[in-house]
Motif scaffolding. Structure first.
Motif, short mmCIF file in Angstrom:
data_model
loop_
_atom_site.label_atom_id
_atom_site.label_comp_id
_atom_site.label_asym_id
_atom_site.label_seq_id
_atom_site.Cartn_x
_atom_site.Cartn_y
_atom_site.Cartn_z
N LYS A 160 0.84 -0.22 6.33
CA LYS A 160 1.23 1.15 6.65
C LYS A 160 1.05 1.53 8.11
O LYS A 160 1.75 2.39 8.62
N HIS A 161 0.06 0.92 8.78
CA HIS A 161 -0.29 1.38 10.12
C HIS A 161 -0.55 0.25 11.10
O HIS A 161 -0.87 -0.87 10.71
N VAL A 162 -0.47 0.63 12.38
CA VAL A 162 -0.88 -0.22 13.49
C VAL A 162 -1.94 0.58 14.24
O VAL A 162 -1.69 1.72 14.64
N TYR A 163 -3.13 0.02 14.39
CA TYR A 163 -4.23 0.70 15.07
C TYR A 163 -4.39 0.11 16.46
O TYR A 163 -4.47 -1.10 16.62
N GLN A 164 -4.46 1.01 17.45
CA GLN A 164 -4.51 0.59 18.84
C GLN A 164 -5.63 1.33 19.55
O GLN A 164 -5.69 2.56 19.51
#
Length: 194
Positions: free
Chosen positions: A139-143
């Motif tokens: 669901k997500h890309v964490y940066q």
């Protein structure tokens, strides 16, 4: 459709919680609430009903009702811990952190990253997001943009997931995330690391 015992308990908990919440918000008297919960004629207080239900849930599932509800709803705190050459994804279901996945840390910096505190990025964002990609899931890309500053991008906005551990520049164009100057970013990161 057949459900296992845990799922049936979760569905009952969700139903009872919904009835209680609606009743309390609507100012329903305790005797009417008791009838809605299957105890007509008795007039236990809402607190007694809640305490009995809490004890039953804790005994049956070994978790508080809040933790169990969060687990069923897919709501939980999540963090990434990087140490000793590994990265460990953990979820907190109310009482304790439980490791859900362990992988090689790659080039990630040692630390604790509270993914649940990440700030969501709107697809209409105009700014450039530059930082290390910490984690990618369905669901997500964490940066990580800086100390205590984690951005959460929608995974669906990317044509291809960014590489975990890479210093990456992400910019949005018409709702789509694109990686800017991928090769140049790697060179800059290597120069910074020297």
């Amino acid at each position: 459709m057949a459900y296992d015992k845990e799922e049936q308990g979760g569905r009952r908990l969700a139903l009872e919680r919904g009835v209680l919440k609606t009743a309390l918000q609507s100012g329903v008297p305790p005797h009417a609430l008791a009838g809605k919960l299957g105890e007509p004629g008795r007039e236990p207080t809402v607190a007694q009903i809640a305490q009995a239900g809490r004890r039953e849930i804790e005994q049956t599932f070994g978790q508080s009702p809040e933790a169990y509800s969060a687990k069923l709803a897919g709501q939980y705190d999540e963090r990434l811990i990087v140490s000793n050459g590994s990265k460990r994804l953990e979820r907190n279901y109310g009482r304790q952190w439980i490791a859900t996945r362990v992988d090689d840390a790659g080039s990630l910096r040692k630390g604790v990253y509270p993914l649940h505190e990440a700030k969501p990025v709107a697809r209409e964002a105009k700014e450039l997001f530059a930082g290390t990609v910490l984690h990618v899931d369905g669901k997500h890309v964490y940066q990580e943009l800086g100390k205590n500053n984690i951005a959460r991008h929608d995974r669906a906005a990317f044509a291809e997931a960014p590489q975990i551990g890479a210093f990456t520049k992400i910019q949005y164009d018409a709702g789509k995330a694109r990686i800017v100057d991928r090769d140049q970013s790697r060179g800059q990161q290597q120069a910074i690391g020297r």
